[in-house]
Design a protein around this motif. Structure first.
Motif, PDB file in Angstrom:
ATOM      1  N   CYS A  77       0.844  -1.188   0.000  1.00 31.11           N
ATOM      2  CA  CYS A  77       0.000   0.000   0.000  1.00 31.11           C
ATOM      3  C   CYS A  77       0.886   1.246   0.000  1.00 31.11           C
ATOM      4  CB  CYS A  77      -0.922   0.014   1.217  1.00 31.11           C
ATOM      5  SG  CYS A  77      -1.931   1.507   1.237  1.00 31.11           S
ATOM      6  N   CYS A  82      -0.016   4.992   4.861  1.00 34.83           N
ATOM      7  CA  CYS A  82       1.110   4.051   4.775  1.00 34.83           C
ATOM      8  C   CYS A  82       2.385   4.787   4.361  1.00 34.83           C
ATOM      9  CB  CYS A  82       0.779   2.917   3.809  1.00 34.83           C
ATOM     10  SG  CYS A  82      -0.443   1.775   4.490  1.00 34.83           S
ATOM     11  N   CYS A 122      -5.952   1.650   7.012  1.00 28.67           N
ATOM     12  CA  CYS A 122      -4.988   2.701   7.364  1.00 28.67           C
ATOM     13  C   CYS A 122      -4.525   2.599   8.816  1.00 28.67           C
ATOM     14  CB  CYS A 122      -5.583   4.069   7.110  1.00 28.67           C
ATOM     15  SG  CYS A 122      -6.219   4.266   5.449  1.00 28.67           S
TER      16      CYS A 122
HETATM   17  S1  FES Z   1      -3.092   4.210   3.267  1.00 26.39           S
HETATM   18 FE1  FES Z   1      -2.464   2.172   3.434  1.00 26.39          FE
HETATM   19  S2  FES Z   1      -4.234   1.161   4.090  1.00 26.39           S
HETATM   20 FE2  FES Z   1      -4.890   3.203   3.832  1.00 26.39          FE
END
Ligand code: FES
Length: 158
Positions: A77, A82, A122
């Motif tokens: 991600c 992330c 997130c």
């Molecule tokens: S930014 Fe990675 S799961 Fe939402």
């Protein structure tokens, strides 16, 4: 590549023009698992676009794969949460460990590496998913252990 699958997608877009290129690339990838050279040539012919244009657009976006997917699909991600928690370093560690770039499959065909936008977890950032299974709070030095756990069962059956 399965030509019928590509032709099946193109049949949904009989009058498509160049602005349909990205959705068509997405549909073909969904249907075939990746974009082969032949598939991109056929798409170009259908849209009356030069092959160089199709390749250029497809390679610009990291959502597209150009090799058959591996047995295990690793998604990193790169959404905002992330990113803030260091997903770039996680991705770099995976590239180094697997010796591939995003969009590629390892030589042994076991793993394919993809970069994806927010995968909706997130609170667990930084997150990677392997075959849809989420791994939370991944540190760069943990990726080798995570990946090898998926490789191990393969070795037992080799
Ligand atoms: S930014 Fe990675 S799961 Fe939402």
């Amino acid at each position: 590549m399965n030509r019928d699958q590509v032709d099946g997608v193109l049949a949904h877009w009989p009058l498509a023009k160049r602005d349909a290129l990205i959705p068509i690339l997405q549909e073909v990838q969904e249907s075939c698992g990746f974009l082969s050279r032949d598939a991109m040539l056929r798409i170009g012919r259908h849209l009356d676009l030069p092959a160089s244009k199709v390749f250029g657009v497809a390679t610009f976006y990291n959502q597209f794969r150009f090799q058959a997917p591996g047995r295990h699909r690793i998604q990193v991600c790169r959404g905002t949460a992330c990113h803030v928690k260091g997903s770039a370093m996680v991705l770099e560690a995976l590239c180094r460990h697997l010796k591939v770039q995003p969009g590629q499959t390892t030589k042994d065909g076991l793993f394919s590496l993809e970069v994806v936008a927010c995968i909706g977890a997130c609170g667990l950032a930084p997150v990677i998913a392997v075959d849809g299974e989420f791994h939370a709070g991944v540190a760069p030095d943990a990726v080798a252990g995570i990946v090898e756990a998926y490789r191990a069962p393969e070795a037992l059956h080799a």
